[in-house]
Design an enzyme around this catalytic site. Structure first.
Site, mmCIF file in Angstrom:
data_model
loop_
_atom_site.group_PDB
_atom_site.id
_atom_site.type_symbol
_atom_site.label_atom_id
_atom_site.label_comp_id
_atom_site.label_asym_id
_atom_site.label_seq_id
_atom_site.Cartn_x
_atom_site.Cartn_y
_atom_site.Cartn_z
ATOM 1 C CB CYS B 64 -0.586 0.172 1.340
ATOM 2 S SG CYS B 64 -0.046 -0.074 3.105
ATOM 3 C CB ALA B 67 4.195 -0.199 2.232
ATOM 4 N NE ARG B 98 12.173 -1.284 1.018
ATOM 5 C CZ ARG B 98 12.219 -1.186 -0.190
ATOM 6 N NH1 ARG B 98 11.832 -1.926 -0.954
ATOM 7 N NH2 ARG B 98 13.381 -0.619 -0.838
ATOM 8 C CG HIS B 197 7.474 4.876 -3.748
ATOM 9 N ND1 HIS B 197 7.357 3.800 -5.240
ATOM 10 C CD2 HIS B 197 7.686 3.958 -3.102
ATOM 11 C CE1 HIS B 197 7.216 2.801 -4.689
ATOM 12 N NE2 HIS B 197 7.554 2.392 -3.194
#
Lengths: 458, 544
Positions: B64, B67, B98, B197
């Site tokens: 999503c 994230a 990550r 992003h």
């Protein structure tokens, strides 16, 4: 120092959680749903939740974790997720052909107030649910409780949707195993069979989340409780619910729905909790405990008696889920250890009272907190050092910074293997726990001993 | 189902087989997202449907917006203290997951990577609003850590109940005297993490970039955009840049800190690694500050050499060009030696890659270098330009989901804008073959009759493996054990299975070795037990 900013001075925080000792409801619901054969978990919300839950469960179990999502976008968030769920139900039955879809909600669908049962009803009316198939649901808002609450809610949903009282007793005992590993579920079944009790274990992730590699991926592996068994739970002699937080709601629902009497027990981790489980099983199933099981118990007693000197008086800090911590703390006390810090992220005052009661036997006080976080846990350790930490993967940062041995236990364990294959419940599981504690403490002793007192034999 | 005796299925047949089981409407849509690669005479590639909504109920690789924002872009920044405003889950799952490796300047330097901060919203916060709690959380966070900046990330319920996180940020900025900014990155925004992003980059651009006058000194000063330092990739790239005398001003956002972002506008060139996650930042920085950009790729030895040469060509300095050649010449022999050894075993083997932004493209370079062919590839959250190249940008029409992502209105900065190259110099560089401001996309690099598949689903993954059984499959953690249960090794290309680095020359060697191991590991030969291979009973012992 990876946690270099952790200040030993404890100040009270009202609003900020730092390094949580819990996560959210839906992941627990997803895990519980995976413990039903031919069941497809479905996350009703935006797709990140499902991705996060699948990733975390996959990292913990190192096994495929299959689940769907309603993939909300902004439109669905405004107008409701009914259309998304309807479409998901059609697609899931067409593509994956499960017997059951187990829907759990997320904070998104809960906040907008989506009524999942009515969506399912509409989908059924439209013929999107094939004959003989079921769509069940649990409400699992992430802003209530924790992953343990989510597990409990989905487990209760299994009772609400499937349990039936046919009037013909089946002579079985229901066992709700709680939020434990697939290996633990298998061990509970093995021990029950050894005692001669015929049990229905639900949910049951053994065989699902520790399946063999065969060269062929199966969406629905052999393991899991069947829907026929779930239906039959209403005809059982009794229910043993292991763990107050994770298993009590299902047992109580079964009692009120089908009048199956229930007993709430601790998770059978350690000597005394296993004793209570076996004894309860013996009583409700009307069987006698065979020698084979008493022999296992005797082996555990033998190990503890032999090794007690290395464990006695050792201070231990524990972090994890409440049901796990209650049993683990009691076992530590049995071993002569002193639990000095016990922190769970899951809220609940009863937990704190229970831990205090268990530890009071040692004559020492305990820093116990429900609804705490790992930052606080670390602060406690900084203020009073311990000999051993027991907790999940994230504790490795504390263990490294403070140079204290760590035993990995609980959820999630993302950096080691074993927990899905080797149980920690029952007498054998207790032996494994003792082995792990000894290894950690004696490895440390070997590392720290000066050369002149570096010993070869015990 | 295709029988073994038949000819291997054609890509078109494979596509039809992949979508066969879907309900008609979905199948029609999916068919547009699965393209047989073929380059037309004019150099164009077929159109692929991408960046569209995921179909509910279809098992997807996607995550999503939150994230993408918190995990991908902000995750690798060590000294911005990030608070997740929402229930506990989102903050928990984005906590160290990550592989955000980072190397602070000194042991005393701030590094908040190991901390997950959350407002842990409870039911009452959802009912009565969480702004008050968020403010208090910011105060408490400041009290514990004294950071120079605090970021706030919103989760789904925050957007729904209408908490004004930006107002809270403004108030707290005034109260604490440090930079506090917020991101409306609720999970439901957009159709994938790509939206996150974008939201993160816009926020960093608007609130941080350009706020510090001076950057690190150097003759050739660049920013590296879209490199997230998984497995230490950025460390390896930084080593190479340093060896070449190129100064890294800022890295977005692997091994990064706040001051790097703040002074990024002082660099003279932007180099884009992951096109998808950050291309718009390069565009905005060019408009606002006059910094040109090039697409680079440090995955693959040849690609790394090419990228270093591109940077040298841009700066057009003979000393730099000579040093770059010297570095390449010193790194390549070992790479070639290892590649030749490994290619003896890997040549002719096949791979499939289905991962996030540019990795599904970049890693094909590494496979080529050891003689392996990519049969199928695709992005989890790509847009058409990632596949077809930037030529399609003018023809892209925003839809309802992309309109929800704020586009910044960027103009030349009255004080800080200064074109690094004149129009003539730019024209000259392009005439000399430097591809400035361009990315050709993945499809042009793929062989004919291979497949490009956008947003691949689990069902398609299984079918694809069944039909074209590759020697290695590249995807993420959610796919890993599914694929391996089928007897095919899976290389994680998000987290690298805790391997790496794979960037640069040393990284290439690491990757060759890992793939060599994975495609020759003995265990896959032993999946069947002897009694499953030869089930007939000989009765030899029974008779005795």
């Amino acid at each position: 120092m990876l946690l270099r900013h952790t200040n030993p001075e404890i100040t009270e925080r009202q609003a900020l959680s730092v390094n949580p000792a819990k996560t959210c409801q839906p992941i627990g619901a997803m895990y519980a749903a995976l413990g039903v054969r031919n069941c497809f978990p479905h996350s009703h919300g935006s797709q990140g939740c499902c991705a996060y839950h699948r990733s975390t469960l996959t990292r913990h179990y190192k096994e495929p974790v299959m689940a769907g999502t309603s993939s909300f976008t902004e439109g669905a968030s405004v107008f409701g997720g009914g259309a998304n769920l309807t479409q998901a139900i059609q697609n899931i039955f067409a593509l994956y052909e499960p017997e059951v879809i187990a829907v759990h909600t997320t904070c998104l669908s809960e906040t907008i107030g989506d009524d999942v049962p009515s969506f399912v009803h509409q989908a059924t009316e439209k013929g999107f649910v094939p004959a003989g198939k079921r769509v069940i649901h649990a409400n699992t808002p992430s802003y209530v409780g924790s992953h343990v609450t989510g597990f409990a809610n989905m487990t209760k949903a299994l009772v609400d949707y499937f349990a039936k009282k046919s009037g013909t007793p089946n002579g079985k005992v229901n066992v709700v195993p709680g939020f434990v590993e697939p290996a633990d579920m298998a061990e509970i079944k093995r021990l029950s069979a050894a005692v001669g009790a015929d049990v229905i274990l639900f949910p049951d992730t053994s065989g699902v989340l520790n399946a063999p590699l065969t060269g062929h991926h199966r969406m629905f592996p052999e393991g899991g409780v069947t829907t026929a068994q779930l239906a039959s739970t209403g005809d059982s002699l009794a229910t043993l619910a292991l763990g107050y937080e994770a298993s009590k709601p299902a047992a109580e629902a079964l009692d009120s729905k089908c009048k199956v009497p229930s007993r709430i027990l601790d998770l059978p981790i350690g000597l005394l909790a296993t004793d209570r489980f076996i004894d309860a099983l013996r009583q409700v199933a009307g069987v006698e405990v065979p020698d084979a099981v008493t022999v296992e118990r005797g082996q555990l007693i033998d190990v503890i008696a032999d090794m007690e000197q290395y464990l006695h008086g050792k201070k231990v800090a524990l972090s994890g889920d409440p049901d796990q911590l209650v049993a683990l703390t009691e076992f530590c006390v049995t071993l002569g250890m002193i639990p000095v810090h016990v922190v769970t992220g899951t809220p609940g005052k009863a937990f704190e009272r229970r831990i205090e009661e268990i530890v009071s036997e040692t004559g020492h006080s305990v820093n116990v907190k429900a609804g705490g976080d790992m930052y606080y846990f670390h602060q406690l350790i900084k203020n009073e050092r311990v000999d051993l930490i027991i907790g999940n993967t994230y504790c490795k940062y504390i263990a490294r910074d403070e140079d204290i041995p760590l035993i990995r236990h609980g959820f999630p364990l993302m950096d080691r293997i074993g927990h899905i294959l080797f149980p920690t419940v029952g007498y054998r599981g207790a032996m494994r726990l003792v082995e792990k504690m000894l290894d950690a403490i004696l490895d440390r002793k070997d590392r720290d001993s000066p050369e002149e007192s570096f010993e070869l034999v015990m | 189902m295709f029988k073994k005796t038949q000819k291997p299925p054609t890509p078109e047949e494979v596509r039809d087989y992949l979508v066969d089981k879907f309900p008609t409407k979905i199948a029609r849509k999916r068919a547009k997202q699965i393209v047989v690669n073929s380059c037309e005479d004019d150099g164009s590639v077929p159109e692929i449907l991408s960046n569209t909504r995921t179909t509910p109920g279809v098992i997807t690789q996607r995550g999503c917006s939150y994230a993408g924002c918190k995990g991908v872009i902000l995750g690798p920044v060590r000294d911005i203290l990030t608070i997740t405003h929402g229930p506990i889950g989102c903050g928990f799952y984005s906590w160290l997951t990550r592989r955000n490796q980072t190397l602070p300047d000194s042991p005393e330097s701030p590094n908040y990577m190991t901390y997950a901060l959350s407002t842990d919203m409870q039911e009452s916060d959802i009912v009565f609003g969480g702004e008050k709690k968020l403010k208090e959380a910011v105060r408490e966070a400041y009290g514990l850590f004294q950071p120079k900046a605090i970021a706030i990330c919103s989760t789904c319920p925050v957007g729904l109940i209408g908490d004004d996180v930006h107002a809270v940020a403004r108030d707290m900025k005034a109260e604490l005297g440090i930079n506090v900014f917020a991101f409306s990155c609720e999970g439901y925004k957009g159709v994938s993490q790509s939206a996150g992003h974008h939201i993160a980059n816009n926020g960093i651009f608007a609130h941080v970039v350009g706020t510090k006058e001076e950057g690190v000194p150097g003759k050739f000063r660049i920013n590296m955009l879209g490199e997230y330092n998984i497995g230490g990739d950025a460390f390896e790239i930084e080593r190479l840049l340093k060896a070449c005398g190129i100064t890294l001003v800022a890295s977005f956002s692997g091994n990064a800190d706040y001051d790097q972002f703040a002074s990024a506008h002082t660099a003279d060139l932007n180099c884009i690694m992951c096109h998808r996650s950050i291309n718009y930042v390069a565009e905005m920085m060019e408009t606002k500050y006059g910094i040109p950009w090039i697409k680079v790729n440090f995955i693959g030895a040849e690609a790394s050499a090419k990228s270093l040469r591109k940077i040298a060509q841009y700066f057009d300095d003979p000393d730099l060009k000579a040093l770059v050649e010297k570095v390449i010449a010193s790194e390549m022999p070992e790479v070639e030696r290892v590649a030749a050894d490994i290619a003896a075993r890997t040549t002719g083997k096949t791979a499939m890659l289905f991962v996030g932004g540019s990795r599904a493209h970049h890693y094909q370079e590494l496979f080529k270098e050891i003689g392996m062919k990519t049969l199928a590839a695709g992005y989890e959250f790509g847009h058409r330009d990632d596949y077809e190249g930037r030529v399609v940008l003018p023809s892209l029409k925003p839809d309802a989901d992309s309109r929800n992502i704020e586009e910044l209105d960027v103009h030349p900065d009255p004080e800080k804008f200064s074109p690094r190259k004149s129009d003539e110099e730019i024209k000259k560089l392009i005439a000399e073959g430097l591809s400035l401001h361009d990315y050709e996309g993945m499809m042009k690099d793929m062989e004919e009759n291979t497949l490009t598949i956008d947003d691949i689903s689990h069902h398609e993954t299984e079918k694809l493996i069944e039909l074209w059984r590759p020697d290695v499959f590249c995807a993420g953690i959610k796919e890993k054990y599914v694929v391996q249960k089928s007897g095919v090794p899976l290389k994680q290309l998000h987290s690298y299975d805790y391997g790496g680095p794979y960037a640069g020359f040393k990284g290439a060697i690491n990757f060759y070795r890992d793939i060599d191991r994975m495609t020759s590991t003995r265990i896959w030969r032993h999946i069947k037990a002897p009694w499953q291979v030869n089930p007939e009973i000989t009765a030899e012992f029974a008779a005795a």
